[in-house]
Structures are given as C-alpha cells and as structure tokens.
Design an enzyme around this catalytic site. Structure first.
Site, mmCIF file in Angstrom:
data_model
loop_
_atom_site.group_PDB
_atom_site.id
_atom_site.type_symbol
_atom_site.label_atom_id
_atom_site.label_comp_id
_atom_site.label_asym_id
_atom_site.label_seq_id
_atom_site.Cartn_x
_atom_site.Cartn_y
_atom_site.Cartn_z
ATOM 1 C CD GLU A 166 -3.875 2.865 -2.562
ATOM 2 O OE1 GLU A 166 -5.046 2.913 -2.160
ATOM 3 O OE2 GLU A 166 -3.037 3.745 -2.311
ATOM 4 C CG HIS A 220 -1.981 1.043 1.181
ATOM 5 N ND1 HIS A 220 -1.732 2.361 1.496
ATOM 6 C CD2 HIS A 220 -3.299 0.981 0.850
ATOM 7 C CE1 HIS A 220 -2.841 3.059 1.365
ATOM 8 N NE2 HIS A 220 -3.806 2.239 0.971
#
Length: 216
Positions: free
Chosen positions: A213, A141
């Site tokens: 992301e 992430h």
C-alpha cells in the site's frame, strides 16, 4: 508514465522482500476461509489463491448506498470465482453490508484499536468486532500511517491483538513518494514488515495477509 514503471519494480522487489523476510514456506500455507470459500494450503507463494479485497475509506455517504454497493459486488461473486473476496467497510455499515452480501464474501473492519476496553474515545476493540461476526481488520493502511500518525509499534500492537483474539489481519506496508524517488522501497517495506510482524509466530501467519500500500 511513471506509474507503470513503479508497478513493475514493485512487483519484483516487494514479492522478493516478502519471501526473504518471512523466511519459511509455512508462512505461505494459509488455512483460513473467507466468505465460505476455502483457500488451499499450497506452500509456494505464487500458488496461493488470489485474495481480492477493497476498503471503502470514508464512503459511501448513507446506509442505503452501502447496501446497494454491497449487493452489486456480491452479485459478481460465485463459487466459481477465481479468488476469495472481502470488503473492508466503515464501522456503521458493517452489519448491513454483512446482511447484503449474504455470506458470499467476507466483511472486515478498516481498523481496530489494540485496547480491549477503557477510556479510549472513538476506539473499536477486537471484542466489539467479533461480537458482530467480524473476523478481519486492516492494520497499517497508508492513510492511517500518514493522516492518523499510526506508528509501526502501534500497528504491531493491532496485529498482535487481532491474532490473540483468533482474528485475521491484512498488514499494509509501503513507501511514500519521496522514499520511492530515493530508491528506498525495499528498505522501507522491510522495516515496516519486520516491525509489523514482531511477535507473530510462524504458525500464526495463516491469519496474516501482506498488502503493498504505497503512499503515492
């Protein structure tokens, strides 16, 4: 505004990059099941059933708030929903959220450490997660890459350990704002994708989802 232009560019370049990098149709033929809903094994990327996920980051503040939020989300999910749904929540809330959603969607972890045991204070192993029924975890992430300084090699180790333990992973890739401005979207995502998936076999790709992301 700048963001709509970015999203349009991202949609074309990133999907093309994924198809080219993975390089085989079988990589897009998932066999996994999420929260009781099975995803059909189509070979075309654009025929995959949508997989809708969200991670709660450092939210909410209390267990009661987590339960209330989880029940609200689960109440909007049914067997008629157009996609599979999963929530990735802070470790202290995993079990209470699992109970709150009552099997209507999957509940995953926001990260995992590649080590299985030992002197790794604050670490969470695949075995720990599996012991409470968790089958999914995030890796790579943007916040873990930037704030926690997780490298591509560390993220790859997370992915490999999850696959090794018969779990599934969402590998997150994406460029920074500065890299976007320098038109490096494709280059950055290609490197992150190749390094993140290193050592994962084509037949294991049914347990991998790629999420775009960006850090902007």
């Amino acid at each position: 505004s700048r963001r709509p232009k970015r999203l349009g560019k991202m949609k074309v370049s990133t999907l093309s990059l994924l198809a080219a990098t993975i390089g085989c149709a079988s990589a897009f033929a998932p066999a996994a099941t999420f929260g009781g809903f099975s995803r059909t094994g189509d070979t075309a990327l654009f025929e995959r059933k949508p997989f809708i996920t969200g991670n709660w980051k450092l939210n909410p503040s209390t267990k009661d708030e987590a339960i209330e939020l989880a029940k609200g989300i689960a109440g909007a999910v049914s067997s008629e929903s157009p996609g599979d749904v999963a929530l990735f929540v802070p470790f202290p809330f995993i079990e209470c959220v699992q109970k709150a959603v009552d099997g209507k969607l999957s509940v995953g972890a926001e990260m995992v450490t590649p080590e299985m045991s030992g002197a790794f204070t604050g670490g969470i192993s695949c075995g720990m997660l599996k012991s409470i029924g968790v089958e999914w975890a995030l890796a790579g992430h943007s916040e873990r890459r930037t704030i926690n300084k997780e490298t591509d090699e560390y993220i790859n180790a997370q992915c490999l350990k999850l696959i090794e333990n018969d779990m599934s992973v969402i590998l997150c890739i994406g460029e920074t704002d500065e890299e976007f401005e320098k038109d490096l979207v494709g280059d950055v995502c290609e490197v992150q994708l190749k390094k993140g998936l290193a050592g994962i076999k084509p037949e294991e790709m049914d347990r991998v989802v790629i999420a775009y992301e960006p850090v902007w």
